[in-house]
Design a protein around this motif. Structure first.
Motif, PDB file in Angstrom:
ATOM      1  N   THR A  78      91.927  27.351   5.357  1.00 14.82           N
ATOM      2  CA  THR A  78      92.402  28.335   6.312  1.00 14.82           C
ATOM      3  C   THR A  78      92.849  29.596   5.579  1.00 14.82           C
ATOM      4  N   THR A 101      96.482  22.050   9.232  1.00 11.91           N
ATOM      5  CA  THR A 101      95.964  23.204   8.514  1.00 11.91           C
ATOM      6  C   THR A 101      94.706  22.871   7.742  1.00 11.91           C
ATOM      7  N   LYS A 153      93.498  32.797  12.526  1.00 15.04           N
ATOM      8  CA  LYS A 153      92.997  31.447  12.791  1.00 15.04           C
ATOM      9  C   LYS A 153      91.630  31.254  12.157  1.00 15.04           C
ATOM     10  N   THR A 161     106.073  25.254  14.294  1.00 14.07           N
ATOM     11  CA  THR A 161     105.163  26.376  14.475  1.00 14.07           C
ATOM     12  C   THR A 161     105.993  27.595  14.836  1.00 14.07           C
ATOM     13  N   VAL A 174     100.747  33.601  13.991  1.00 13.16           N
ATOM     14  CA  VAL A 174      99.739  33.154  13.034  1.00 13.16           C
ATOM     15  C   VAL A 174      98.982  34.370  12.538  1.00 13.16           C
ATOM     16  N   ALA A 175      98.964  34.533  11.235  1.00 11.83           N
ATOM     17  CA  ALA A 175      98.285  35.692  10.663  1.00 11.83           C
ATOM     18  C   ALA A 175      96.811  35.713  11.032  1.00 11.83           C
ATOM     19  N   GLN A 223      95.609  30.975   5.918  1.00 10.86           N
ATOM     20  CA  GLN A 223      96.979  30.764   5.454  1.00 10.86           C
ATOM     21  C   GLN A 223      96.995  30.135   4.072  1.00 10.86           C
ATOM     22  N   GLN A 224      95.961  29.346   3.759  1.00 10.81           N
ATOM     23  CA  GLN A 224      95.899  28.713   2.449  1.00 10.81           C
ATOM     24  C   GLN A 224      95.457  29.677   1.351  1.00 10.81           C
TER      25      GLN A 224
END
Length: 591
Positions: free
Chosen positions: A260, A38, A201, A58, A198-199, A262-263
């Protein structure tokens, strides 16, 4: 891995000191930022993992469809529903999910998705069963249906790796009778398509610098670093990134930050950016703090303006809790890119090629003795070498299309009485490859008869041979990544030569897994595994591009909480991605 964020035992590596590209648009192979799956700094990865928040899995979603199903209804067509199971080690099945029921259809395309956790480091057998749901149950929720009361249409089995290595992560299987028994009757086929849940990339890269920081030291200038945290709905914050320490500098420019989605959540999510003066005793002193979203940081870059740091005021009032400082934060570069995942590469032509090297030094003990680490038990009980070959090989083999694996031995005395530190396990003079995992096992057993144990324990030639193969693959522009498994019972004798070879190999598509068997003291071996945040350095002063080694002593595998193969392979996807990203190698579907 670097030290935990809250681990204040000192060392600049504790705050992610590792080279990264000097500019957001740079594609260099500096390491730190490109290492994690990530793209977090190493310190942050360790922070999450140490608290049980770091997932090795994952999240996938299965979409299912079928064709030419059997028709068991008299006045209409079958009403099919699919059920997905994971198969445990003891053979029992654990249900993962069910689709909806599709009425009157022998070629159903189910809309409902089945969530599945993909773990690279283990083999995950799956069972798919299709049922014709009786009309009287059509008003019953699918989760409440008793499967024993429905008509069985057929089942199919595979392992998860077989699905995600296929083009577009799609696999079609023939439906069989119960238990996988084949019959003359055509039961149709089932198609499984996997997608990553994955929301986004999307990845943000930005260059950050500060100016006119207030000096906190007496006899020198401060050593500033940034910590970035995101706010959460509960009102707290979660650290998502740390920069390296800029030594003795009040106008620091940190290496490129890579985050990312996600972070950071979304471009509007508030981020807390804190600047600290690094102290080796762990008591880092706050130099300033500010709150900005990613969108606001982008605006700073576009406007070429800075944002002022603030600090808690020494005089607290209801209206003025913070004091604005002269020091400012600037965003010098801002780039929004796409981060491809491990599965993006694997499902679009990239392979993992397995290689193995076995220790034939005398410290293993006479193979004819039951006390030997090389003893081949007539009852079929596997020794440690066989276990490591089998467990790792069974995982990696699904990612290699031809399943031809180079297999070597080292530290053994050959038929010509010479000691070799890299010989072909199958006894052939020129070809080291064997057929499949069973071929490795057979070559190993044969070598124990034809090769005498000798020594010392030298890794250099084995690593150089694997690196040569990887280098040839690069020169031919082949989409391959190589995984070398070294199984040894002793401490490496040529430590510096081994380090030199590893540093050189760190530029190649190669990872090295080392299993320590027996009761030797393997502390020295841990030097080769850069999990302490310090990269290997050669005798000429060259620093490894990235960490390519994972070392696990067989007797200390996380106190039995995790298998040998999981311990060895847990970092492999990250190492794979580090290589691909720092060279800007994209999956084949990307033009």
């Amino acid at each position: 891995m670097g030290s935990c964020l809250s681990d204040e035992r000192g060392g600049r590596a504790a705050v992610g000191e590792a080279a990264r590209p000097s500019h957001p648009s740079a594609g260099g192979c500096g390491g730190g930022g490109a290492e994690g799956a990530t793209e977090t700094s190493e310190a942050v990865e360790f922070f999450y993992r140490s608290r049980g928040l770091y997932s090795l899995s994952t999240q996938l979603e299965f979409s299912l469809s079928a064709s030419k199903l059997r028709d068991l209804d008299v006045l209409s067509k079958s009403d099919p529903m699919a059920v997905v199971y994971s198969k445990k080690g003891d053979g029992t099945l654990a249900e993962l999910g069910r689709t909806e029921v599709v009425l009157n259809q022998l070629d159903p395309v189910w809309v409902g998705k089945i969530p599945v956790n993909y773990h690279f480091e283990i083999v995950q057998p799956l069972v798919f069963r299709v049922f014709d749901v009786d009309t009287k149950f059509h008003n019953v929720p699918v989760k409440a249906l008793k499967l024993g009361e429905q008509d069985f249409l057929g089942e199919a089995t595979c392992v998860l790796s077989e699905i995600i290595t296929k083009q577009n992560k799609s696999l079609t299987l023939k439906l069989e009778a119960a238990g996988g028994h084949r019959s003359m009757q055509n039961r149709g086929s089932l198609t499984i398509r996997a997608e990553e849940s994955v929301a986004s990339k999307r990845v943000i890269e930005m260059g950050l610098r500060a100016s006119h920081l207030e000096n906190k030291d007496v006899f020198s200038k401060s050593d500033p670093f940034l910590r970035i945290s995101k706010t959460v709905e509960s009102g707290g914050t979660i650290p998502v990134y740390k920069t390296e320490v800029a030594m003795n500098n009040l106008n620091p420019t940190w290496k490129a930050v890579r985050l990312t989605m996600q972070q950071f959540g979304s471009k509007e999510t508030p981020l807390i950016l804190e600047c600290f003066d690094f102290n080796s005793n762990g008591k880092h002193e706050i130099m300033g703090v500010l709150q900005k979203s990613v969108a606001e940081l982008e605006m700073l870059q576009m406007g070429r303006t800075g944002a002022s740091f603030q600090i808690p005021s020494s005089v607290r009032t209801r209206s003025n809790q913070m004091k604005t400082l002269k020091s400012q934060l600037f965003v010098d570069g801002f780039l929004e890119t796409t981060q491809y995942t491990f599965l993006d590469y694997i499902s679009n032509g990239f392979e993992l090629n397995f290689m193995v090297a076995v220790d034939f030094t005398g410290s293993n003990g006479d193979p004819r003795s039951p006390a030997s680490l090389h003893y081949l038990d007539p009852s079929g009980y596997l020794n440690s070498y066989q276990n490591a070959i089998l467990e790792v090989g069974e995982v990696i083999q699904f990612y290699d299309t031809d399943k031809r694996f180079p297999a070597w031995g080292f530290g053994g005395r050959l038929m010509n009485r010479e000691v070799s530190h890299c010989f072909n396990l199958n006894g052939h003079a020129s070809d080291s490859e064997v057929e499949g995992v069973n071929g490795i096992m057979a070559a190993y057993s044969s070598a124990l008869v034809n090769v005498a144990l000798a020594g010392p324990t030298l890794f250099g030639q084995i690593i150089d041979r694997a690196a040569q193969i990887a280098s040839q693959s690069v020169s031919h522009n082949q989409p391959k990544y190589f995984v070398l498994l070294i199984i040894t019972d002793g401490v490496v004798t040529d430590l510096q030569e081994t380090i030199n070879s590893l540093v050189k190999a760190s530029d190649l598509p190669l990872s090295i897994l080392i299993v320590g068997v027996g009761n030797a003291d393997f502390k020295q071996m841990e030097i080769l595994d850069a999990d302490n945040g310090k990269r290997l350095e050669s005798s000429t002063g060259r620093v490894a591009t990235r960490d390519i080694v994972q070392f696990v002593p067989m007797r200390e595998v996380h106190s039995g909480r995790i298998s040998v193969v999981q311990s060895l392979l847990e970092e492999l996807p990250s190492q794979f991605l580090a290589y691909m990203r720092c060279r800007d190698i994209k999956p084949h579907f990307v033009n």
